[in-house]
Design a protein around this motif. Sequence first.
Motif, mmCIF file in Angstrom:
data_model
loop_
_atom_site.group_PDB
_atom_site.id
_atom_site.type_symbol
_atom_site.label_atom_id
_atom_site.label_comp_id
_atom_site.label_asym_id
_atom_site.label_seq_id
_atom_site.Cartn_x
_atom_site.Cartn_y
_atom_site.Cartn_z
ATOM 1 N N LYS A 1 0.845 -1.199 0.000
ATOM 2 C CA LYS A 1 0.000 0.000 0.000
ATOM 3 C C LYS A 1 0.883 1.253 0.000
ATOM 4 C CE LYS A 1 -4.082 -1.854 2.334
ATOM 5 N NZ LYS A 1 -3.856 -3.236 1.905
ATOM 6 N N PRO A 2 0.333 2.396 -0.455
ATOM 7 C CA PRO A 2 1.117 3.638 -0.418
ATOM 8 C C PRO A 2 1.529 3.939 1.025
ATOM 9 C CG PRO A 2 -0.917 3.950 -1.666
ATOM 10 C CD PRO A 2 -1.013 2.608 -1.020
ATOM 11 N N PRO A 3 2.815 4.152 1.287
ATOM 12 C CA PRO A 3 3.289 4.300 2.670
ATOM 13 C C PRO A 3 3.168 5.730 3.184
ATOM 14 C CG PRO A 3 5.139 4.306 1.189
ATOM 15 C CD PRO A 3 3.915 4.161 0.326
ATOM 16 N N GLU A 4 1.963 6.280 3.096
ATOM 17 C CA GLU A 4 1.771 7.681 3.487
ATOM 18 C C GLU A 4 2.235 7.942 4.914
ATOM 19 O OE1 GLU A 4 0.931 9.733 1.263
ATOM 20 O OE2 GLU A 4 0.003 8.521 -0.291
ATOM 21 N N ASP A 5 1.979 6.976 5.803
ATOM 22 C CA ASP A 5 2.325 7.176 7.206
ATOM 23 C C ASP A 5 3.826 7.114 7.459
ATOM 24 O OD1 ASP A 5 2.191 4.504 6.435
ATOM 25 O OD2 ASP A 5 1.870 3.792 8.475
ATOM 26 N N GLU A 6 4.594 6.656 6.466
ATOM 27 C CA GLU A 6 6.041 6.535 6.637
ATOM 28 C C GLU A 6 6.799 7.757 6.109
ATOM 29 O OE1 GLU A 6 7.733 2.925 5.138
ATOM 30 O OE2 GLU A 6 6.040 1.707 5.770
ATOM 31 N N LEU A 7 6.145 8.593 5.335
ATOM 32 C CA LEU A 7 6.861 9.672 4.648
ATOM 33 C C LEU A 7 7.470 10.661 5.627
ATOM 34 C CD1 LEU A 7 4.443 10.355 1.655
ATOM 35 C CD2 LEU A 7 6.483 8.897 1.724
ATOM 36 N N ALA A 8 6.806 10.883 6.764
ATOM 37 C CA ALA A 8 7.336 11.818 7.756
ATOM 38 C C ALA A 8 8.648 11.320 8.351
ATOM 39 C CB ALA A 8 6.313 12.041 8.866
ATOM 40 N N GLY A 9 8.913 10.022 8.242
ATOM 41 C CA GLY A 9 10.135 9.455 8.793
ATOM 42 C C GLY A 9 11.336 9.546 7.880
ATOM 43 N N VAL A 10 11.147 10.071 6.669
ATOM 44 C CA VAL A 10 12.281 10.213 5.744
ATOM 45 C C VAL A 10 13.171 11.358 6.231
ATOM 46 C CG1 VAL A 10 12.964 10.761 3.373
ATOM 47 C CG2 VAL A 10 10.943 9.344 3.797
ATOM 48 N N PRO A 11 14.463 11.111 6.437
ATOM 49 C CA PRO A 11 15.357 12.168 6.935
ATOM 50 C C PRO A 11 15.396 13.366 5.986
ATOM 51 C CG PRO A 11 16.441 10.015 6.998
ATOM 52 C CD PRO A 11 15.166 9.830 6.240
ATOM 53 N N GLN A 12 15.734 14.531 6.543
ATOM 54 C CA GLN A 12 15.744 15.769 5.748
ATOM 55 C C GLN A 12 16.759 15.719 4.615
ATOM 56 O OE1 GLN A 12 16.301 19.017 8.514
ATOM 57 N NE2 GLN A 12 14.100 19.230 8.839
ATOM 58 N N ALA A 13 17.762 14.866 4.749
ATOM 59 C CA ALA A 13 18.797 14.780 3.712
ATOM 60 C C ALA A 13 18.288 14.117 2.439
ATOM 61 C CB ALA A 13 20.005 14.011 4.241
ATOM 62 N N PHE A 14 17.095 13.533 2.507
ATOM 63 C CA PHE A 14 16.541 12.830 1.356
ATOM 64 C C PHE A 14 15.167 13.391 1.013
ATOM 65 C CE2 PHE A 14 19.426 10.037 3.590
ATOM 66 C CZ PHE A 14 20.244 9.583 2.574
ATOM 67 N N ILE A 15 14.793 13.226 -0.251
ATOM 68 C CA ILE A 15 13.522 13.767 -0.723
ATOM 69 C C ILE A 15 12.781 12.707 -1.538
ATOM 70 C CG2 ILE A 15 14.544 14.758 -2.829
ATOM 71 C CD1 ILE A 15 12.602 17.145 -2.409
ATOM 72 N N VAL A 16 11.464 12.678 -1.382
ATOM 73 C CA VAL A 16 10.632 11.757 -2.159
ATOM 74 C C VAL A 16 10.387 12.381 -3.531
ATOM 75 C CG1 VAL A 16 8.411 10.588 -2.316
ATOM 76 C CG2 VAL A 16 9.536 10.834 -0.086
ATOM 77 N N ARG A 17 10.851 11.712 -4.569
ATOM 78 C CA ARG A 17 10.678 12.212 -5.937
ATOM 79 C C ARG A 17 9.356 11.737 -6.551
ATOM 80 N NH1 ARG A 17 12.677 16.713 -6.506
ATOM 81 N NH2 ARG A 17 14.930 16.910 -6.440
ATOM 82 N N GLY A 18 8.819 10.660 -6.035
ATOM 83 C CA GLY A 18 7.548 10.180 -6.580
ATOM 84 C C GLY A 18 7.124 8.888 -5.911
ATOM 85 N N ILE A 19 5.819 8.645 -5.921
ATOM 86 C CA ILE A 19 5.265 7.371 -5.480
ATOM 87 C C ILE A 19 4.459 6.827 -6.657
ATOM 88 C CG2 ILE A 19 3.777 6.176 -3.830
ATOM 89 C CD1 ILE A 19 4.350 8.391 -1.822
ATOM 90 N N HIS A 20 4.897 5.709 -7.191
ATOM 91 C CA HIS A 20 4.317 5.170 -8.418
ATOM 92 C C HIS A 20 3.523 3.905 -8.128
ATOM 93 C CE1 HIS A 20 6.883 7.933 -10.714
ATOM 94 N NE2 HIS A 20 7.835 7.605 -9.855
ATOM 95 N N THR A 21 2.338 3.815 -8.695
ATOM 96 C CA THR A 21 1.555 2.591 -8.617
ATOM 97 C C THR A 21 2.069 1.620 -9.673
ATOM 98 O OG1 THR A 21 -0.389 3.824 -7.890
ATOM 99 C CG2 THR A 21 -0.762 1.608 -8.741
ATOM 100 N N LEU A 22 2.402 0.417 -9.248
ATOM 101 C CA LEU A 22 2.916 -0.594 -10.164
ATOM 102 C C LEU A 22 1.799 -1.571 -10.520
ATOM 103 C CD1 LEU A 22 6.291 -1.410 -8.368
ATOM 104 C CD2 LEU A 22 5.925 0.182 -10.264
ATOM 105 N N ALA A 23 1.578 -1.771 -11.803
ATOM 106 C CA ALA A 23 0.576 -2.733 -12.260
ATOM 107 C C ALA A 23 1.294 -4.031 -12.589
ATOM 108 C CB ALA A 23 -0.172 -2.191 -13.472
ATOM 109 N N VAL A 24 1.354 -4.947 -11.621
ATOM 110 C CA VAL A 24 2.056 -6.219 -11.816
ATOM 111 C C VAL A 24 1.087 -7.218 -12.433
ATOM 112 C CG1 VAL A 24 3.303 -8.096 -10.694
ATOM 113 C CG2 VAL A 24 3.559 -5.746 -9.851
ATOM 114 N N PRO A 25 1.367 -7.704 -13.644
ATOM 115 C CA PRO A 25 0.445 -8.631 -14.312
ATOM 116 C C PRO A 25 0.180 -9.880 -13.471
ATOM 117 C CG PRO A 25 2.108 -7.839 -15.851
ATOM 118 C CD PRO A 25 2.531 -7.386 -14.499
ATOM 119 N N GLY A 26 -1.110 -10.189 -13.308
ATOM 120 C CA GLY A 26 -1.495 -11.391 -12.589
ATOM 121 C C GLY A 26 -1.665 -11.220 -11.097
ATOM 122 N N LEU A 27 -1.396 -10.021 -10.599
ATOM 123 C CA LEU A 27 -1.428 -9.824 -9.147
ATOM 124 C C LEU A 27 -2.826 -9.567 -8.613
ATOM 125 C CD1 LEU A 27 0.753 -10.000 -7.028
ATOM 126 C CD2 LEU A 27 1.039 -7.535 -7.145
#
Length: 212
Positions: A171-197
């Motif tokens: 699932k999208p880890p919305e609740d985890e984003l606040a834990g990313v250190p300031q030295a790093f930045i989220v460039r994107g959250i992509h939904t992956l369509a895995v065939p057969g899943l």
Amino acid sequence: MTDRSALQIQLEQGIAKLGLTLPANAVPRLLDYLALLERWNAAYNLTAIRDPAEMVTRHLLDSLAILPYVQGQTLADLGTGPGLPGIPLAIAAPGRQVLLVDSNGKKVRFLREAIRALKLEGVRALQARVEEVEGQFDCITARAFASLADMFAWGGHLLAPGGVWLAMKGKPPEDELAGVPQAFIVRGIHTLAVPGLGSAERHLVVLEHASP
């Protein structure tokens, strides 16, 4: 035992749905990896998934779904387990130096056998905890490994400047984003369509160093 030709059709169709073009020998090598994993799994319990067709979906295609986001000449796969996504990525896009990291001895023994049997050039397996690993890498992958905060606390030092961190999640880890250190930045959250899943969710969080 699922027929190899049926697995090949399933894998080829999945690769086509993902829009990927792989080297000519990639599909047989991926199936060789799967056969080796299935054989070792009977004795060593490397993955909870036993059905080969389900392995194609949940291991091979799930790993290959992030291939368009992989970059650079060096890759570290943290908490790789039986080599996921590192080995499928190394087979699908050869020529990159790949380090497979896991703290579990039996999984690393399997990785070393897979590297030898599949003749995976440029791929190494290291038994270590992530915080003990040295060096820097253009790309880091981590699949269902830990929270984003823990990933960066243990392994943030491994990402080279200009590199990209690919965190594979359900699932999208919305609740985890606040834990990313300031030295790093989220460039994107992509939904992956895995065939057969089916209805199971897959997301990829792409992170990199924040601008100085």
